[in-house]
Design a protein around this motif. Sequence first.
Motif, PDB file in Angstrom:
ATOM      1  N   GLN A  50      32.222  50.559  44.245  1.00  0.00           N
ATOM      2  CA  GLN A  50      31.567  50.255  42.978  1.00  0.00           C
ATOM      3  C   GLN A  50      31.956  51.267  41.910  1.00  0.00           C
ATOM      4  O   GLN A  50      32.184  52.445  42.199  1.00  0.00           O
ATOM      5  N   GLY A  51      32.024  50.787  40.677  1.00  0.00           N
ATOM      6  CA  GLY A  51      32.309  51.675  39.559  1.00  0.00           C
ATOM      7  C   GLY A  51      32.189  50.929  38.245  1.00  0.00           C
ATOM      8  O   GLY A  51      32.096  49.698  38.225  1.00  0.00           O
ATOM      9  N   LYS A  52      32.210  51.667  37.151  1.00  0.00           N
ATOM     10  CA  LYS A  52      32.125  51.080  35.829  1.00  0.00           C
ATOM     11  C   LYS A  52      33.525  50.980  35.224  1.00  0.00           C
ATOM     12  O   LYS A  52      34.422  51.742  35.561  1.00  0.00           O
ATOM     13  N   LEU A  53      33.680  50.018  34.327  1.00  0.00           N
ATOM     14  CA  LEU A  53      34.959  49.789  33.677  1.00  0.00           C
ATOM     15  C   LEU A  53      35.470  51.070  33.029  1.00  0.00           C
ATOM     16  O   LEU A  53      34.764  51.706  32.242  1.00  0.00           O
ATOM     17  N   GLY A  54      36.689  51.473  33.402  1.00  0.00           N
ATOM     18  CA  GLY A  54      37.294  52.656  32.809  1.00  0.00           C
ATOM     19  C   GLY A  54      37.057  53.946  33.567  1.00  0.00           C
ATOM     20  O   GLY A  54      37.672  54.972  33.246  1.00  0.00           O
ATOM     21  N   PHE A  77      39.159  52.159  36.736  1.00  0.00           N
ATOM     22  CA  PHE A  77      38.461  51.000  37.282  1.00  0.00           C
ATOM     23  C   PHE A  77      38.633  49.786  36.368  1.00  0.00           C
ATOM     24  O   PHE A  77      38.596  49.899  35.147  1.00  0.00           O
ATOM     25  N   GLY A  78      38.813  48.626  36.985  1.00  0.00           N
ATOM     26  CA  GLY A  78      38.940  47.399  36.219  1.00  0.00           C
ATOM     27  C   GLY A  78      38.488  46.196  37.016  1.00  0.00           C
ATOM     28  O   GLY A  78      37.906  46.320  38.105  1.00  0.00           O
ATOM     29  N   ASP A  79      38.796  45.014  36.482  1.00  0.00           N
ATOM     30  CA  ASP A  79      38.443  43.764  37.152  1.00  0.00           C
ATOM     31  C   ASP A  79      39.630  42.809  37.186  1.00  0.00           C
ATOM     32  O   ASP A  79      39.464  41.591  37.280  1.00  0.00           O
ATOM     33  N   THR A  80      40.842  43.345  37.119  1.00  0.00           N
ATOM     34  CA  THR A  80      42.025  42.489  37.156  1.00  0.00           C
ATOM     35  C   THR A  80      42.176  41.867  38.541  1.00  0.00           C
ATOM     36  O   THR A  80      42.023  42.542  39.561  1.00  0.00           O
ATOM     37  N   GLY A  81      42.435  40.567  38.576  1.00  0.00           N
ATOM     38  CA  GLY A  81      42.624  39.875  39.844  1.00  0.00           C
ATOM     39  C   GLY A  81      41.354  39.619  40.617  1.00  0.00           C
ATOM     40  O   GLY A  81      41.398  39.205  41.786  1.00  0.00           O
ATOM     41  N   THR A  82      40.193  39.825  39.984  1.00  0.00           N
ATOM     42  CA  THR A  82      38.932  39.592  40.672  1.00  0.00           C
ATOM     43  C   THR A  82      37.857  39.228  39.650  1.00  0.00           C
ATOM     44  O   THR A  82      38.150  39.101  38.459  1.00  0.00           O
ATOM     45  N   ASP A  83      36.622  39.055  40.116  1.00  0.00           N
ATOM     46  CA  ASP A  83      35.567  38.561  39.229  1.00  0.00           C
ATOM     47  C   ASP A  83      34.556  39.620  38.826  1.00  0.00           C
ATOM     48  O   ASP A  83      33.590  39.338  38.134  1.00  0.00           O
ATOM     49  N   LYS A  84      34.758  40.884  39.256  1.00  0.00           N
ATOM     50  CA  LYS A  84      33.832  41.948  38.899  1.00  0.00           C
ATOM     51  C   LYS A  84      34.564  43.275  38.922  1.00  0.00           C
ATOM     52  O   LYS A  84      35.606  43.418  39.550  1.00  0.00           O
ATOM     53  N   VAL A  85      34.009  44.254  38.226  1.00  0.00           N
ATOM     54  CA  VAL A  85      34.621  45.587  38.205  1.00  0.00           C
ATOM     55  C   VAL A  85      34.428  46.247  39.564  1.00  0.00           C
ATOM     56  O   VAL A  85      33.302  46.385  40.048  1.00  0.00           O
ATOM     57  N   LYS A  86      35.534  46.660  40.177  1.00  0.00           N
ATOM     58  CA  LYS A  86      35.477  47.336  41.474  1.00  0.00           C
ATOM     59  C   LYS A  86      36.864  47.889  41.787  1.00  0.00           C
ATOM     60  O   LYS A  86      37.867  47.518  41.167  1.00  0.00           O
ATOM     61  N   LEU A  87      36.905  48.767  42.778  1.00  0.00           N
ATOM     62  CA  LEU A  87      38.176  49.270  43.283  1.00  0.00           C
ATOM     63  C   LEU A  87      38.354  48.761  44.704  1.00  0.00           C
ATOM     64  O   LEU A  87      37.486  48.971  45.563  1.00  0.00           O
ATOM     65  N   HIS A  88      39.465  48.078  44.943  1.00  0.00           N
ATOM     66  CA  HIS A  88      39.798  47.693  46.318  1.00  0.00           C
ATOM     67  C   HIS A  88      40.758  48.743  46.858  1.00  0.00           C
ATOM     68  O   HIS A  88      41.812  48.998  46.276  1.00  0.00           O
ATOM     69  N   PHE A  89      40.377  49.361  47.988  1.00  0.00           N
ATOM     70  CA  PHE A  89      41.149  50.470  48.546  1.00  0.00           C
ATOM     71  C   PHE A  89      41.545  50.162  49.989  1.00  0.00           C
ATOM     72  O   PHE A  89      40.719  49.727  50.793  1.00  0.00           O
ATOM     73  N   GLU A  90      42.825  50.385  50.297  1.00  0.00           N
ATOM     74  CA  GLU A  90      43.330  50.151  51.645  1.00  0.00           C
ATOM     75  C   GLU A  90      44.178  51.328  52.111  1.00  0.00           C
ATOM     76  O   GLU A  90      44.806  52.009  51.304  1.00  0.00           O
ATOM     77  N   ILE A  91      44.196  51.525  53.425  1.00  0.00           N
ATOM     78  CA  ILE A  91      45.108  52.474  54.062  1.00  0.00           C
ATOM     79  C   ILE A  91      45.828  51.737  55.182  1.00  0.00           C
ATOM     80  O   ILE A  91      45.201  50.974  55.929  1.00  0.00           O
ATOM     81  N   ARG A  92      47.130  51.933  55.278  1.00  0.00           N
ATOM     82  CA  ARG A  92      47.895  51.312  56.360  1.00  0.00           C
ATOM     83  C   ARG A  92      48.740  52.364  57.079  1.00  0.00           C
ATOM     84  O   ARG A  92      49.303  53.255  56.449  1.00  0.00           O
ATOM     85  N   ARG A  93      48.781  52.234  58.386  1.00  0.00           N
ATOM     86  CA  ARG A  93      49.620  53.105  59.216  1.00  0.00           C
ATOM     87  C   ARG A  93      50.688  52.250  59.876  1.00  0.00           C
ATOM     88  O   ARG A  93      50.375  51.284  60.565  1.00  0.00           O
ATOM     89  N   ASP A  94      51.937  52.572  59.640  1.00  0.00           N
ATOM     90  CA  ASP A  94      53.067  51.820  60.189  1.00  0.00           C
ATOM     91  C   ASP A  94      52.949  50.330  59.877  1.00  0.00           C
ATOM     92  O   ASP A  94      53.242  49.469  60.700  1.00  0.00           O
ATOM     93  N   GLY A  95      52.464  50.029  58.667  1.00  0.00           N
ATOM     94  CA  GLY A  95      52.364  48.652  58.203  1.00  0.00           C
ATOM     95  C   GLY A  95      51.097  47.934  58.587  1.00  0.00           C
ATOM     96  O   GLY A  95      50.839  46.830  58.104  1.00  0.00           O
ATOM     97  N   LYS A  96      50.252  48.533  59.424  1.00  0.00           N
ATOM     98  CA  LYS A  96      49.036  47.876  59.897  1.00  0.00           C
ATOM     99  C   LYS A  96      47.801  48.467  59.231  1.00  0.00           C
ATOM    100  O   LYS A  96      47.672  49.686  59.128  1.00  0.00           O
ATOM    101  N   PRO A  97      46.867  47.614  58.786  1.00  0.00           N
ATOM    102  CA  PRO A  97      45.643  48.119  58.148  1.00  0.00           C
ATOM    103  C   PRO A  97      44.796  48.932  59.120  1.00  0.00           C
ATOM    104  O   PRO A  97      44.702  48.606  60.303  1.00  0.00           O
ATOM    105  N   VAL A  98      44.210  50.017  58.613  1.00  0.00           N
ATOM    106  CA  VAL A  98      43.270  50.814  59.384  1.00  0.00           C
ATOM    107  C   VAL A  98      41.989  50.950  58.567  1.00  0.00           C
ATOM    108  O   VAL A  98      42.003  50.787  57.340  1.00  0.00           O
ATOM    109  N   ASN A  99      40.894  51.254  59.241  1.00  0.00           N
ATOM    110  CA  ASN A  99      39.622  51.422  58.553  1.00  0.00           C
ATOM    111  C   ASN A  99      39.643  52.736  57.775  1.00  0.00           C
ATOM    112  O   ASN A  99      39.715  53.811  58.378  1.00  0.00           O
ATOM    113  N   PRO A 100      39.571  52.671  56.432  1.00  0.00           N
ATOM    114  CA  PRO A 100      39.598  53.916  55.646  1.00  0.00           C
ATOM    115  C   PRO A 100      38.485  54.875  56.015  1.00  0.00           C
ATOM    116  O   PRO A 100      38.642  56.092  55.891  1.00  0.00           O
TER     117      PRO A 100
END
Length: 260
Positions: free
Chosen positions: A166-170, A230-253
């Motif tokens: 969660q976060g506010k725009l900007g 922070f923004g809302d590009t590509g989605t319907d609300k302001v938020k940050l989508h964050f991912e981590i991948r190890r050797d191409g596979k998603p892991v739980n951040p």
Amino acid sequence: MPGLLIKSSFFISVLLLSGCFGGGNYAPVVERQERVSTVPASHKVSAGETLYSISWRYNLDFRRLAATNGIRSPYTIFPNQKIRLLDSTKDNSRSNNQRQAVTPATKPTSKTTASSNKTKTSKPANTDAIALNRSTHPFRWQWPAKGKTLRGYSTKSAVHKGIDLQGKLGEPVHAANSGTVVYAGSGLVGYGNLLIIKHNEHYLSAYGHNRRLLVKEGELVKVGQKIAEFGDTGTDKVKLHFEIRRDGKPVNPLGLLPKG
């Protein structure tokens, strides 16, 4: 009475149809859930893509993808080039000949800022040319934002491969670890304005839905550095989508980020 019944049925049908095809609750926002889960045999490179963004799109290890296509570091690719996605490293020699046959009309020389939405030529993210100095750019995970977790990582979900914060725009988005920016753009469906950072030969992290990107491809970033807003590009609300991948596979951040 029969005529009244027919008119009522017609009126209800109209309401149902209008509910399905109109209204603010049905805005055509494209999320990751709409992406195709199957990996095709090949991918045609579009302007602005890097080998890293292509490997991210199909959940592949960038090193294996490079080996499959006979592409050596710094992993230079060109628009309209055909990238084979299936793991067939024994065909590297044939793949390498195909790659060498692809000659760009002009050598990519134009520079584009990360915040620009203009079409840009695919270029290498030369992570070998600039080596990370771990004394100034330590390998240490930290939270990319201060907001609470709106949605957690799920092993049951085939599409939600990270967490939403969660976060506010900007508000600032920070690098979760030191590394090199290997993608900055909006070419991956469902991520909006996206940054991908390479931390070493195993770990990559991604930051999606930003309003503005503050770093460029090939740029070194330090853990905690402000890299986006922070923004809302590509989605319907302001938020940050964050991912981590190890050797191409998603892991739980949450397994890597500090507690609390």
